[in-house]
Each structure stands twice: as structure tokens, then as C-alpha cells.
Design a protein around this motif. Structure first.
Motif, PDB file in Angstrom:
ATOM      1  N   PRO A 183      18.331  21.289  41.861  1.00 14.69           N
ATOM      2  CA  PRO A 183      17.196  21.655  41.002  1.00 14.69           C
ATOM      3  C   PRO A 183      15.860  21.281  41.627  1.00 14.69           C
ATOM      4  CG  PRO A 183      18.393  19.794  40.068  1.00 14.69           C
ATOM      5  CD  PRO A 183      19.242  20.338  41.184  1.00 14.69           C
ATOM      6  N   CYS A 184      15.832  20.197  42.409  1.00 14.62           N
ATOM      7  CA  CYS A 184      14.555  19.791  43.012  1.00 14.62           C
ATOM      8  C   CYS A 184      14.072  20.826  44.029  1.00 14.62           C
ATOM      9  CB  CYS A 184      14.672  18.422  43.669  1.00 14.62           C
ATOM     10  SG  CYS A 184      14.928  17.102  42.477  1.00 14.62           S
ATOM     11  N   ASN A 210      13.495  20.865  30.737  1.00 11.62           N
ATOM     12  CA  ASN A 210      12.324  20.659  31.588  1.00 11.62           C
ATOM     13  C   ASN A 210      11.966  19.176  31.673  1.00 11.62           C
ATOM     14  OD1 ASN A 210      12.258  23.393  31.760  1.00 11.62           O
ATOM     15  ND2 ASN A 210      10.205  23.657  30.914  1.00 11.62           N
ATOM     16  N   PHE A 221      20.054  13.919  35.316  1.00 15.59           N
ATOM     17  CA  PHE A 221      20.590  15.144  35.908  1.00 15.59           C
ATOM     18  C   PHE A 221      21.736  15.709  35.061  1.00 15.59           C
ATOM     19  CE2 PHE A 221      23.664  17.155  38.886  1.00 15.59           C
ATOM     20  CZ  PHE A 221      22.898  18.233  39.251  1.00 15.59           C
ATOM     21  N   VAL A 276       8.970  18.574  46.250  1.00 18.43           N
ATOM     22  CA  VAL A 276       8.289  18.792  44.968  1.00 18.43           C
ATOM     23  C   VAL A 276       6.927  18.113  44.985  1.00 18.43           C
ATOM     24  CG1 VAL A 276       8.346  18.346  42.489  1.00 18.43           C
ATOM     25  CG2 VAL A 276      10.448  18.981  43.676  1.00 18.43           C
ATOM     26  N   LEU A 277       6.902  16.848  45.419  1.00 20.09           N
ATOM     27  CA  LEU A 277       5.649  16.096  45.399  1.00 20.09           C
ATOM     28  C   LEU A 277       4.619  16.725  46.328  1.00 20.09           C
ATOM     29  CD1 LEU A 277       7.059  12.442  45.444  1.00 20.09           C
ATOM     30  CD2 LEU A 277       6.268  13.771  43.486  1.00 20.09           C
ATOM     31  N   VAL A 336      12.845  15.780  46.682  1.00 15.70           N
ATOM     32  CA  VAL A 336      11.798  15.234  45.815  1.00 15.70           C
ATOM     33  C   VAL A 336      10.464  15.228  46.561  1.00 15.70           C
ATOM     34  CG1 VAL A 336      11.035  13.194  44.563  1.00 15.70           C
ATOM     35  CG2 VAL A 336      13.425  13.868  44.502  1.00 15.70           C
ATOM     36  N   ILE A 337      10.513  14.892  47.856  1.00 11.15           N
ATOM     37  CA  ILE A 337       9.291  14.939  48.655  1.00 11.15           C
ATOM     38  C   ILE A 337       8.740  16.364  48.654  1.00 11.15           C
ATOM     39  CG2 ILE A 337       8.396  14.749  51.017  1.00 11.15           C
ATOM     40  CD1 ILE A 337      10.325  12.357  51.371  1.00 11.15           C
ATOM     41  N   LEU A 371       8.970  24.619  36.006  1.00 14.87           N
ATOM     42  CA  LEU A 371      10.058  23.813  35.439  1.00 14.87           C
ATOM     43  C   LEU A 371      11.002  24.694  34.624  1.00 14.87           C
ATOM     44  CD1 LEU A 371       8.205  20.574  34.241  1.00 14.87           C
ATOM     45  CD2 LEU A 371      10.149  20.609  35.791  1.00 14.87           C
ATOM     46  N   ALA A 426      13.151  26.774  36.864  1.00 16.43           N
ATOM     47  CA  ALA A 426      14.224  25.988  37.488  1.00 16.43           C
ATOM     48  C   ALA A 426      15.327  25.703  36.473  1.00 16.43           C
ATOM     49  CB  ALA A 426      13.667  24.691  38.065  1.00 16.43           C
ATOM     50  N   LEU A 457      23.931  16.297  44.330  1.00 16.68           N
ATOM     51  CA  LEU A 457      23.642  17.540  43.615  1.00 16.68           C
ATOM     52  C   LEU A 457      22.212  17.581  43.090  1.00 16.68           C
ATOM     53  CD1 LEU A 457      26.860  18.132  41.483  1.00 16.68           C
ATOM     54  CD2 LEU A 457      26.184  19.272  43.577  1.00 16.68           C
ATOM     55  N   LEU A 458      21.601  16.420  42.916  1.00 15.79           N
ATOM     56  CA  LEU A 458      20.237  16.387  42.382  1.00 15.79           C
ATOM     57  C   LEU A 458      19.263  17.174  43.249  1.00 15.79           C
ATOM     58  CD1 LEU A 458      21.522  13.992  40.789  1.00 15.79           C
ATOM     59  CD2 LEU A 458      19.301  12.900  40.863  1.00 15.79           C
ATOM     60  N   VAL A 497      18.441  14.408  49.097  1.00 15.63           N
ATOM     61  CA  VAL A 497      17.863  14.310  47.752  1.00 15.63           C
ATOM     62  C   VAL A 497      16.420  13.835  47.844  1.00 15.63           C
ATOM     63  CG1 VAL A 497      17.973  13.158  45.525  1.00 15.63           C
ATOM     64  CG2 VAL A 497      20.078  13.894  46.630  1.00 15.63           C
ATOM     65  N   GLU A 498      16.185  12.818  48.661  1.00 15.29           N
ATOM     66  CA  GLU A 498      14.810  12.335  48.804  1.00 15.29           C
ATOM     67  C   GLU A 498      13.923  13.431  49.371  1.00 15.29           C
ATOM     68  OE1 GLU A 498      15.605   7.566  49.494  1.00 15.29           O
ATOM     69  OE2 GLU A 498      15.654   8.920  51.197  1.00 15.29           O
ATOM     70  N   ILE A 546      11.405   6.482  45.912  1.00 15.74           N
ATOM     71  CA  ILE A 546      10.932   6.706  47.278  1.00 15.74           C
ATOM     72  C   ILE A 546       9.709   5.835  47.554  1.00 15.74           C
ATOM     73  CG2 ILE A 546       9.884   8.418  48.810  1.00 15.74           C
ATOM     74  CD1 ILE A 546      11.644  10.512  47.394  1.00 15.74           C
ATOM     75  N   LEU A 578      12.903  23.831  42.105  1.00 22.85           N
ATOM     76  CA  LEU A 578      11.606  23.545  41.501  1.00 22.85           C
ATOM     77  C   LEU A 578      10.503  23.586  42.557  1.00 22.85           C
ATOM     78  CD1 LEU A 578       9.911  22.581  39.073  1.00 22.85           C
ATOM     79  CD2 LEU A 578      10.524  20.233  39.675  1.00 22.85           C
ATOM     80  N   LEU A 629      14.376  17.333  33.892  1.00 25.85           N
ATOM     81  CA  LEU A 629      14.127  17.623  35.303  1.00 25.85           C
ATOM     82  C   LEU A 629      12.887  16.871  35.781  1.00 25.85           C
ATOM     83  CD1 LEU A 629      14.779  19.099  37.882  1.00 25.85           C
ATOM     84  CD2 LEU A 629      13.686  21.143  36.982  1.00 25.85           C
TER      85      LEU A 629
END
Lengths: 165, 418
Positions: B56-57, A15, A50, B241-242, B238-239, B264, B267, B52-53, B234-235, A29, B60, A18
Motif C-alpha cells: 500500500p505504501c 485511509n 496494516f 511516500v514522505l 515509506v521514504i 489515500l 490506495a 507486505l506493508l 518497507v522503509e 525511520i 500511495l 494507511l
């Protein structure tokens, strides 16, 4: 306390990896689109997070018995035979993991003797690659733990056969 | 050939797929002069791939959105918009799945999120439980076709194809499949007399829209950047998730730190048995390539037929059979390196092939003995696979019809690309 750590180590660690990679990428970003700056280290750090995440959570999956496998043919076998087929399968798995551990130790040892560094942060790669032998060792331990706890019977699978794809 | 035999043997006796791939390649390695350290190296580099990242994102993000109640907002609006049609709630289920699929990259995840809400609602209005379950199970297959999509990320990494392009190629086929599934739901409902819920008056629409505004914006926030070519997948993940955190913590105030931690953990558990397969698959692929297996297979099959369309039909039929007992992502991981040289040799666009691969996986989600979406629907309803799978047949036929159409008309996936 010790029991909690032993029982949940992989989950907590995975966790955190991640969450860490999300955080690093969020920073990347923010810097790129907010400030117009590229971070040189963020992609590398997130990638290493990762890889740790993948192999630590793999051990978690042993604990929860959620590794993907083809159960169709095994289920066709008579009940009595299934136990032994499963045991044979897990032994093959263990042999593979042992070979990976040996291979990983050899690789890490070579990387300590002839140091290799990551491209942007110059981290010694030996410590990063160490996750491979460590995680595969951990998986063997979790598998052994499961047999210790459940005997030869069916591993207790939580919630369905496989969860995701 | 030994390498293939060992792999098959391992899969049949239920060795975990990652270890089966690993031990098969290991047998070859030990017979060759290649040093043992190569294994650890391949396992690391096979997973150390930036795109690949996103997997999980996105998993999640889906988990957080479910816990934040974003799905409820979407379903509420859809019920008002299309709930009044014949078989209203079934249509609502499929449209909500399409919407959720534009946030989530997973099939079973979509079934759980949407089915969890709408199967009970359908039962309450007199829909047969098995029908309700199969509507959710089939709608959920869109999770991997409508972008984002976990299988397309894996395929893109293995095939060296732009994941952004693959995502864009998934849009029109996704809409097509959504329409086909909706048509089946309406036809069955008309025959059985399942009526609309009478919520089509639109009276509550402004209120529902206002309440669900931020939730409804999610797909556009997540995917807008990819379509516009501004952010990488990937970005975007993440966006996602955020944005889910933002909506859940600040706007709807439904999330707690404990729920985020739970997401978490979920995931981690889901990805744990899955992504490491990439590591041993790369290791396996290296020995497969050394033995020239893909080339020899391509040679043998092209002697059979040189026609790309016929070949796609052959491959698709093979994949449909495999899909009944193999989990879809592992199928894609194992077969992409084997089939890709053949596909390229025949001049089939790898993007087109990726979409075909994903659509056959959709059917695989619904075909027993191993249909993961059916398992989820079973868990949600307490019915057995046998009971649900009878009701799911018309939906499978619709997906297969769509598959045929997509094979014959490559323009459907390729139109929006570039």
C-alpha cells in the motif's frame, strides 16, 4: 450526516489506518537513522494498522465492486443465465463469510477467556483479532446493500474491470 | 483433489478469488478434525506479515507523485533527451515508463501515469491512436519488473526469498525488456514514418533539468537505499511516500491536503480487493500442503522431465495461457506455493524463478480477454480491446523473446544479486 457515515465509513477508516501506518513507520525511520534508536513498538503497531487496513478496505472493495474475480467464463454464458451464476457465486461468498464470522467469534471469545497479549505492547489480542469477524460481517452487509440497491442486475463497477496489480 | 476441484469451480463461476480459495480450504477443514477457529487465525496471520506493508505504501506514493506532477517533470526531460529519434514520442513513452517503474510497483499504475500524459501527445503528432495506446500499455508492464514491484513483494513473502534480492534481480531484466520494447517502437515507427518531434536540440535541457531536479531524483532516493543495503523495502516504500509529500507540498507546491486524501482513498480502493487474498491463500496453502499436492505435482512433473530449463519453458507456457484470463497477482499468490517445491527440487534458483514469474505476468497484462494494462489504455483512449490488441502484438513478441532469453541465461537476473 448519518448517511455520510454509513456510505463512507470503510473508506475513511481504511485511509486513516494507511495514514497511521505510514506515520508510525516514518517515526521508526526517523528514530533509527536520525537518533540511532530502535523503537520497540513501531513494527507491531504498524502491522496491526496494516491488518485493519486490509480487512476494512476489503469491505470498501465490496462496496465498489472491485474484488478480483475471473469474469471470463461467466461472460461466455447467455445473458439470462449470468444473473443466476452471479447470484450463486455471491451466495457461496456469503457462506464463506458467515463461516469466517463464526470462526472469528469463537476465536475472539477464547482469547477473552484465556487472554493472549501482543509481544511488545501487551495489547489484548482479542481486540485486534476482532477485526476478522467484524470485517467479514461488514462485507456481507455491503453485499446485501448492493443487491438491495441494484437488484439482480450487473453491479455497477466504477472505472474498469480491475484496477491494479 | 476435492480442494482443487472446488477452487476451480468457484473461479469459473466468478466467485471472488479470495472467497474461492477460502471456501475450497473450508470444505477440507470441515471434513477434518481441525477446529474451525483455525480459519480466523490463518486469515489474520496470513496478512500480518511486515514486508507486505510496502505494497500500500508504494501504491500511495505512486498516487501522490501523479498528483504532485512528478511524472510531468520526468516526461519533459525525456522528451528533450530522446524526443528527436525516429518515433521519438513512442521512445519517450517507454523510457518514461522505465523511469516511473523505478518509483511504482504496479503495471496499470504506470500505464495510467505515463500514458495519461503521452498518449494525447502522440495522437497530436499523428501517431495512430491504437499504436500510441499499445506503446503505453506495453511500457507500463515494466512497472512490475523494474523494482519496486508489488508482485515481487508477494512472491518474496510466499517463497521466503529476500525481497531486496528480488528487487536487485529485476534491474537488468528490466533494462533488457525496456530496450526490446524500445526497439519494437522504433522499428514500427520507421516503417510508418513517425518522425521525431525535433526537440533533441537540447536547448531547453538545463531549464527542464533544473525544474525537474527533485522529481528526477525520486527513483534514486527510493531505491538507492535498497541497493546499498541500508534500508528495507518497507522503509524504502515509506521514504517514497514522505519524499513525494515533501516534493509535492514544499518544493513544487502542487499538492493540497484534499489531493493527499484522494490518493489515500485511491490506495485503499486498489488494495482492498487485493491484499486480503493473501489471507485465504495462506489458509488454502496449509490444506494443500497437508494433502501433499505440491509434492505430488512435483513428482509427476519431474517424471516428465528432469531438465530445469525445459521445466521452466513448460511452466512459462502454462503461465502465459493462465495469464490471458487470470489477474496476475492472484495467479502468483495461488501458484507460488504449488510450484515452488518443484522449482527447488530441480535446483532452479527461486530468485530466477521469481523473475520468470513476473515476466510472464507482464505478458499477461497485455493479453486479452483479461489484460489489465489494455483496460487502462482503453479507458485512456476510448478504443476497444480488440482495436488496441492488434497493435500490441509486436510488443508481446518482444516480451516473449526476452522471456526466452531470461530462461536460457539465468545470469541476467542473478548477476547483480549478492
Amino acid at each position: 450526516m448519518l448517511r455520510f457515515v454509513l456510505g463512507n465509513a470503510e473508506r475513511v477508516l481504511a485511509n486513516l489506518c494507511l495514514a497511521g501506518l505510514v506515520l508510525v513507520l516514518a517515526l521508526q525511520i526517523a528514530f533509527r537513522y536520525g537518533l540511532g534508536l530502535g523503537l520497540s513498538w513501531s513494527e507491531e503497531v504498524s502491522r496491526f494498522c496494516f491488518v485493519f487496513f486490509v480487512y476494512v478496505s476489503a469491505s470498501l472493495a465490496v462496496q465498489k465492486a472491485t474484488h478480483l474475480r475471473v469474469s471470463f467464463f461467466v461472460d461466455l454464458a447467455p445473458e439470462a443465465a449470468r444473473v443466476w451464476i452471479r447470484l450463486a457465486g455471491d451466495l457461496i461468498w456469503t457462506v464463506f463469510n458467515i463461516l469466517v464470522v463464526i470462526s472469528g467469534v469463537l476465536l475472539v471469545e477464547r482469547m477473552i477467556r484465556f487472554p493472549v497479549y501482543s509481544t511488545s505492547l501487551f495489547l489484548p489480542l482479542a481486540w485486534i483479532y476482532a477485526v476478522i469477524p467484524l470485517a467479514h460481517l461488514l462485507m456481507i452487509a455491503r453485499l446485501a446493500e448492493r443487491y438491495w440497491r441494484d437488484g439482480l442486475g450487473e453491479p455497477a463497477v466504477r472505472g474498469g474491470k480491475t484496477e491494479e496489480c | 483433489m476435492l480442494i482443487g476441484a472446488v477452487l476451480l469451480g468457484c473461479l469459473v463461476i466468478g466467485v471472488p478469488i479470495f472467497a474461492g480459495l477460502g471456501i475450497a480450504a473450508m470444505v477440507e477443514l470441515l471434513r477434518s478434525p481441525v477446529p474451525l477457529t483455525m480459519v480466523a487465525h490463518s486469515l489474520f496471520s496470513g496478512v500480518d506479515k511486515f514486508p507486505l506493508l510496502a505494497i500500500p505504501c508504494f501504491v500511495l506514493a505512486g498516487g501522490i507523485m501523479g498528483r504532485a506532477g512528478i511524472t510531468e517533470d520526468i516526461v519533459r526531460v525525456m522528451r528533450i533527451l530522446v524526443g528527436g529519434a525516429p518515433g521519438g514520442l513512442a521512445v519517450v513513452t517507454i523510457i518514461s515508463c522505465m523511469f516511473f517503474a523505478a518509483i511504482s510497483g504496479s503495471g496499470p499504475g504506470t500505464v495510467a501515469a505515463v500514458g495519461g500524459l503521452l498518449i494525447p501527445a502522440m495522437r497530436a503528432q499523428g501517431y495512430r491512436t491504437d499504436f500510441a495506446a499499445s506503446v503505453a500499455a506495453s511500457g507500463g508492464t515494466l512497472g512490475i519488473l523494474i523494482p519496486p514491484s508489488n508482485p515481487l513483494i508477494i512472491y518474496g513473502v510466499l517463497a521466503g526469498v529476500s525481497i531486496g534480492d528480488l528487487f536487485i534481480a529485476g534491474i537488468l531484466p528490466g533494462l533488457l525488456m525496456g530496450m526490446l520494447l524500445t526497439a519494437v517502437a522504433v522499428l514500427v515507427s520507421l516503417r510508418r514514418g513517425y518522425r521525431g518531434a525535433g526537440e533533441a536540440d537540447g536547448a531547453g535541457l538545463p531549464a527542464a533539468l533544473r525544474r525537474g531536479l527533485f522529481s528526477l531524483l525520486t527513483p534514486f532516493i527510493v531505491l538507492g537505499g535498497i541497493y546499498a543495503g541500508i534500508v528495507t523495502p518497507v522503509e524504502a516504500s515509506v521514504i517514497a511516500v514522505l519524499y513525494a509529500l515533501l516534493v509535492g507540498l514544499l518544493v513544487k507546491r502542487t499538492l493540497t491536503p484534499a489531493l493527499v486524501w484522494e490518493a489515500l482513498s485511491e490506495a485503499s480502493t486498489i488494495c482492498g480487493g487485493l491484499i486480503l487474498i493473501m489471507g485465504t491463500a495462506i489458509f488454502f496453502g496449509q490444506f494443500l500442503a497437508l494433502e501433499q499436492v505440491p509434492q505430488r505435482l512435483a513428482g509427476a512433473l519431474t517424471r516428465l522431465t528432469g531438465d530445469p530449463t525445459v521445466m521452466l519453458f513448460l511452466i512459462a507456457s502454462f503461465l502465459l495461457v493462465i495469464g490471458t484470463f487470470m489477474e496476475t497477482l492472484s495467479t502468483i499468490i495461488i501458484l507460488t506455493p504449488i510450484l515452488l517445491p518443484l522449482v527447488r527440487q530441480l535446483g532452479i534458483d527461486p530468485i530466477h524463478f521469481g523473475i520468470i514469474l513476473v515476466v510472464t505476468s507482464e505478458v499477461g497484462f497485455l493479453t486479452p480477454p483479461l489484460g489489465v494494462n489494455l483496460f487502462v489504455a482503453c479507458n485512456l483512449t476510448g478504443r476497444s480491446i480488440e482495436q488496441i490488441s492488434r497493435e500490441v502484438i509486436p510488443f508481446i513478441l518482444a516480451l516473449v523473446a526476452g522471456l526466452v532469453l531470461l530462461i536460457l541465461v539465468p545470469q541476467i537476473p542473478l548477476l547483480l544479486v549478492r
